[in-house]
Design a protein around this motif. Structure first.
Motif, PDB file in Angstrom:
ATOM      1  N   GLU A  49      31.729  29.851  64.561  1.00  0.00           N
ATOM      2  CA  GLU A  49      32.459  30.738  63.656  1.00  0.00           C
ATOM      3  C   GLU A  49      33.892  30.258  63.450  1.00  0.00           C
ATOM      4  OE1 GLU A  49      31.295  33.289  61.972  1.00  0.00           O
ATOM      5  OE2 GLU A  49      29.267  33.174  62.823  1.00  0.00           O
ATOM      6  N   ASP A  50      34.305  29.254  64.237  1.00  0.00           N
ATOM      7  CA  ASP A  50      35.639  28.694  64.076  1.00  0.00           C
ATOM      8  C   ASP A  50      35.670  27.293  64.669  1.00  0.00           C
ATOM      9  OD1 ASP A  50      37.230  28.611  66.854  1.00  0.00           O
ATOM     10  OD2 ASP A  50      35.920  30.367  66.854  1.00  0.00           O
ATOM     11  N   ILE A  51      36.670  26.522  64.267  1.00  0.00           N
ATOM     12  CA  ILE A  51      36.956  25.210  64.861  1.00  0.00           C
ATOM     13  C   ILE A  51      38.425  25.211  65.246  1.00  0.00           C
ATOM     14  CG2 ILE A  51      37.000  22.725  64.525  1.00  0.00           C
ATOM     15  CD1 ILE A  51      34.884  22.967  62.431  1.00  0.00           C
ATOM     16  N   CYS A  52      38.703  25.035  66.529  1.00  0.00           N
ATOM     17  CA  CYS A  52      40.080  25.034  67.040  1.00  0.00           C
ATOM     18  C   CYS A  52      40.836  26.297  66.615  1.00  0.00           C
ATOM     19  CB  CYS A  52      40.827  23.791  66.581  1.00  0.00           C
ATOM     20  SG  CYS A  52      40.160  22.249  67.233  1.00  0.00           S
ATOM     21  N   GLY A  53      40.143  27.424  66.591  1.00  0.00           N
ATOM     22  CA  GLY A  53      40.774  28.684  66.238  1.00  0.00           C
ATOM     23  C   GLY A  53      40.840  28.958  64.750  1.00  0.00           C
ATOM     24  N   LEU A  54      40.497  27.987  63.923  1.00  0.00           N
ATOM     25  CA  LEU A  54      40.497  28.159  62.469  1.00  0.00           C
ATOM     26  C   LEU A  54      39.117  28.643  62.033  1.00  0.00           C
ATOM     27  CD1 LEU A  54      42.144  27.650  59.812  1.00  0.00           C
ATOM     28  CD2 LEU A  54      40.980  25.441  59.703  1.00  0.00           C
ATOM     29  N   ARG A  55      39.082  29.725  61.288  1.00  0.00           N
ATOM     30  CA  ARG A  55      37.807  30.298  60.881  1.00  0.00           C
ATOM     31  C   ARG A  55      36.977  29.276  60.100  1.00  0.00           C
ATOM     32  NH1 ARG A  55      35.042  34.817  60.781  1.00  0.00           N
ATOM     33  NH2 ARG A  55      33.715  35.358  59.003  1.00  0.00           N
ATOM     34  N   PHE A  56      35.742  29.071  60.543  1.00  0.00           N
ATOM     35  CA  PHE A  56      34.861  28.092  59.914  1.00  0.00           C
ATOM     36  C   PHE A  56      33.427  28.471  60.261  1.00  0.00           C
ATOM     37  CE2 PHE A  56      32.336  24.189  59.901  1.00  0.00           C
ATOM     38  CZ  PHE A  56      32.690  23.618  58.686  1.00  0.00           C
ATOM     39  N   LYS A  57      32.691  28.970  59.290  1.00  0.00           N
ATOM     40  CA  LYS A  57      31.304  29.349  59.511  1.00  0.00           C
ATOM     41  C   LYS A  57      30.421  28.152  59.202  1.00  0.00           C
ATOM     42  CE  LYS A  57      27.710  32.688  58.337  1.00  0.00           C
ATOM     43  NZ  LYS A  57      27.324  33.845  57.496  1.00  0.00           N
ATOM     44  N   GLY A  58      29.837  27.594  60.251  1.00  0.00           N
ATOM     45  CA  GLY A  58      29.017  26.407  60.035  1.00  0.00           C
ATOM     46  C   GLY A  58      28.487  25.849  61.331  1.00  0.00           C
ATOM     47  N   TYR A  59      28.536  24.521  61.437  1.00  0.00           N
ATOM     48  CA  TYR A  59      27.938  23.844  62.590  1.00  0.00           C
ATOM     49  C   TYR A  59      28.887  22.757  63.096  1.00  0.00           C
ATOM     50  CZ  TYR A  59      23.811  26.173  60.798  1.00  0.00           C
ATOM     51  OH  TYR A  59      22.936  27.119  60.345  1.00  0.00           O
ATOM     52  N   LEU A  60      28.893  22.587  64.412  1.00  0.00           N
ATOM     53  CA  LEU A  60      29.700  21.573  65.071  1.00  0.00           C
ATOM     54  C   LEU A  60      28.785  20.826  66.028  1.00  0.00           C
ATOM     55  CD1 LEU A  60      32.686  20.551  65.424  1.00  0.00           C
ATOM     56  CD2 LEU A  60      32.835  22.109  67.380  1.00  0.00           C
ATOM     57  N   GLY A  61      28.849  19.500  65.999  1.00  0.00           N
ATOM     58  CA  GLY A  61      27.923  18.757  66.840  1.00  0.00           C
ATOM     59  C   GLY A  61      28.385  17.363  67.169  1.00  0.00           C
ATOM     60  N   LEU A  62      27.548  16.663  67.914  1.00  0.00           N
ATOM     61  CA  LEU A  62      27.801  15.284  68.318  1.00  0.00           C
ATOM     62  C   LEU A  62      26.694  14.395  67.768  1.00  0.00           C
ATOM     63  CD1 LEU A  62      28.796  15.837  72.061  1.00  0.00           C
ATOM     64  CD2 LEU A  62      30.334  15.476  70.129  1.00  0.00           C
ATOM     65  N   ILE A  63      27.089  13.292  67.139  1.00  0.00           N
ATOM     66  CA  ILE A  63      26.156  12.328  66.575  1.00  0.00           C
ATOM     67  C   ILE A  63      26.356  10.990  67.281  1.00  0.00           C
ATOM     68  CG2 ILE A  63      25.450  11.081  64.481  1.00  0.00           C
ATOM     69  CD1 ILE A  63      24.820  14.022  64.330  1.00  0.00           C
ATOM     70  N   GLU A  64      25.271  10.358  67.705  1.00  0.00           N
ATOM     71  CA  GLU A  64      25.344   9.069  68.382  1.00  0.00           C
ATOM     72  C   GLU A  64      25.023   7.943  67.400  1.00  0.00           C
ATOM     73  OE1 GLU A  64      24.304  10.073  73.002  1.00  0.00           O
ATOM     74  OE2 GLU A  64      22.607   9.706  71.661  1.00  0.00           O
ATOM     75  N   VAL A  65      25.914   6.961  67.348  1.00  0.00           N
ATOM     76  CA  VAL A  65      25.744   5.794  66.477  1.00  0.00           C
ATOM     77  C   VAL A  65      26.012   4.546  67.312  1.00  0.00           C
ATOM     78  CG1 VAL A  65      26.404   4.670  64.335  1.00  0.00           C
ATOM     79  CG2 VAL A  65      26.583   7.153  64.528  1.00  0.00           C
ATOM     80  N   GLU A  66      25.105   3.591  67.238  1.00  0.00           N
ATOM     81  CA  GLU A  66      25.238   2.373  68.041  1.00  0.00           C
ATOM     82  C   GLU A  66      26.050   1.318  67.306  1.00  0.00           C
ATOM     83  OE1 GLU A  66      22.093  -0.891  69.473  1.00  0.00           O
ATOM     84  OE2 GLU A  66      21.745   1.061  70.402  1.00  0.00           O
ATOM     85  N   ARG A  67      26.954   0.666  68.018  1.00  0.00           N
ATOM     86  CA  ARG A  67      27.708  -0.444  67.459  1.00  0.00           C
ATOM     87  C   ARG A  67      26.835  -1.705  67.444  1.00  0.00           C
ATOM     88  NH1 ARG A  67      33.332  -0.250  70.975  1.00  0.00           N
ATOM     89  NH2 ARG A  67      33.538   2.042  71.068  1.00  0.00           N
ATOM     90  N   PRO A  68      27.246  -2.721  66.663  1.00  0.00           N
ATOM     91  CA  PRO A  68      26.530  -4.003  66.703  1.00  0.00           C
ATOM     92  C   PRO A  68      26.491  -4.604  68.104  1.00  0.00           C
ATOM     93  CG  PRO A  68      27.957  -3.905  64.786  1.00  0.00           C
ATOM     94  CD  PRO A  68      28.264  -2.683  65.602  1.00  0.00           C
ATOM     95  N   ALA A  78      31.235  18.082  61.741  1.00  0.00           N
ATOM     96  CA  ALA A  78      31.184  19.501  61.397  1.00  0.00           C
ATOM     97  C   ALA A  78      30.751  19.632  59.947  1.00  0.00           C
ATOM     98  CB  ALA A  78      32.552  20.161  61.607  1.00  0.00           C
ATOM     99  N   PHE A  79      30.036  20.714  59.643  1.00  0.00           N
ATOM    100  CA  PHE A  79      29.686  20.979  58.251  1.00  0.00           C
ATOM    101  C   PHE A  79      29.459  22.474  58.061  1.00  0.00           C
ATOM    102  CE2 PHE A  79      26.032  19.289  60.567  1.00  0.00           C
ATOM    103  CZ  PHE A  79      25.061  20.270  60.423  1.00  0.00           C
ATOM    104  N   ALA A  80      29.750  22.956  56.857  1.00  0.00           N
ATOM    105  CA  ALA A  80      29.627  24.374  56.542  1.00  0.00           C
ATOM    106  C   ALA A  80      28.174  24.816  56.599  1.00  0.00           C
ATOM    107  CB  ALA A  80      30.227  24.653  55.163  1.00  0.00           C
ATOM    108  N   TRP A  81      27.971  26.109  56.735  1.00  0.00           N
ATOM    109  CA  TRP A  81      26.627  26.665  56.949  1.00  0.00           C
ATOM    110  C   TRP A  81      25.663  26.334  55.814  1.00  0.00           C
ATOM    111  CZ3 TRP A  81      24.378  30.054  53.523  1.00  0.00           C
ATOM    112  CH2 TRP A  81      25.216  30.598  52.549  1.00  0.00           C
ATOM    113  N   ASN A  82      26.195  26.210  54.578  1.00  0.00           N
ATOM    114  CA  ASN A  82      25.315  25.976  53.428  1.00  0.00           C
ATOM    115  C   ASN A  82      25.210  24.510  53.023  1.00  0.00           C
ATOM    116  OD1 ASN A  82      27.963  25.854  52.550  1.00  0.00           O
ATOM    117  ND2 ASN A  82      27.553  26.828  50.581  1.00  0.00           N
TER     118      ASN A  82
END
Length: 254
Positions: A49-68, A78-82
């Motif tokens: 419902e927030d990110i760092c105290g700033l109102r934000f309805k959406g999703y927060l997550g971790l994505i793994e990407v491999e380097r060469p 992060a991305f909004a709910w819609n």
């Protein structure tokens, strides 16, 4: 003689030439000054419902990407709910169920930062305006930034002899409408050149977002005037590792 000039290689850098061409193609005639393309695997994802105290309805997550090189970066997104529904032409679905750990996501968005005032820590993340499940997508981690350098570049050399210039590039913060300062790191010959640039210089760069763990000193405990114990905490730093960077020349207007 500039910093590190005596250490420069005399062989042509074909990869740098290729990256420069890619950078020019991506920024030529474009108003976009902050573009991120990621394709990686979900490590974790949660509704917020927030990110760092700033109102934000959406999703927060971790994505793994491999380097060469084979090292895996764990990146904050992060991305909004819609936002996920836009990739399905408005069809709604259970995002957390459709995007489980291990699923491959394709995201496009912008680099952003927010400060967590309770801890003083800076969150560096990708704010995605497009996200979709893409099981067959090849892993991707590409960033183009155009902005001003903030603060004087910090030039240093590692114990292994690599030269580094750390800079912060100012871009627009999409959530606060103020500014985000994106930490960037330049290497070797590029670091030598960037070390002489100044705050206010406008640059455009091509790179990738990387994560690294480090030990933060929290407290030193003294006994008889001597440090008896150091209390540390493992933290994760995020920064754009620069492949190619160019300084934009200021045009004189008559």
């Amino acid at each position: 003689m500039s910093k590190g000039q005596d250490k420069k290689e005399i062989m042509p850098n074909f990869l740098k030439d290729l990256n420069t061409e890619i950078l020019e193609q991506l920024t030529a005639g474009s108003s976009e000054k902050n573009v991120v393309g990621l394709a990686g695997d979900v490590k974790e994802l949660k509704a917020v419902e927030d990110i760092c105290g700033l109102r934000f309805k959406g999703y927060l997550g971790l994505i793994e990407v491999e380097r060469p090189s084979g090292i895996t970066d764990t990146l904050v997104v992060a991305f909004a709910w819609n936002t996920p529904h836009k990739s399905t032409q408005g069809v709604e679905f259970d995002v957390l169920r459709e995007y489980p750990a291990g699923s491959r996501l394709l995201l496009y968005g912008k680099m952003q930062t927010l400060k967590e005032f309770s801890t003083g820590r800076q969150l560096v993340f990708v704010l995605a305006d497009f996200v979709a499940l893409s099981p067959k997508a090849e892993q991707q981690n590409d960033i183009v930034l155009v902005g001003e350098i903030v603060y004087k570049p910090t030039y240093r050399e590692t114990p292994r002899g690599k030269r580094i210039s750390d800079i912060f590039v100012k871009v627009k913060n999409q959530l606060t409408k103020c500014s985000s300062l994106i930490p960037c790191i330049c290497w070797n010959e590029t670091a030598d050149e960037v070390a002489n640039w100044l705050p206010g210089d406008t640059v455009k760069l091509l790179g990738r977002l990387q994560s690294r763990e480090y030990e933060k000193l929290i407290e030193e405990i003294y006994a008889d005037g001597v440090v008896a114990e150091r209390v540390t905490e493992t933290r994760t730093a995020y920064e754009v590792s620069v492949h190619t960077i160019k300084k934009e020349e200021v045009k004189n207007e008559c």
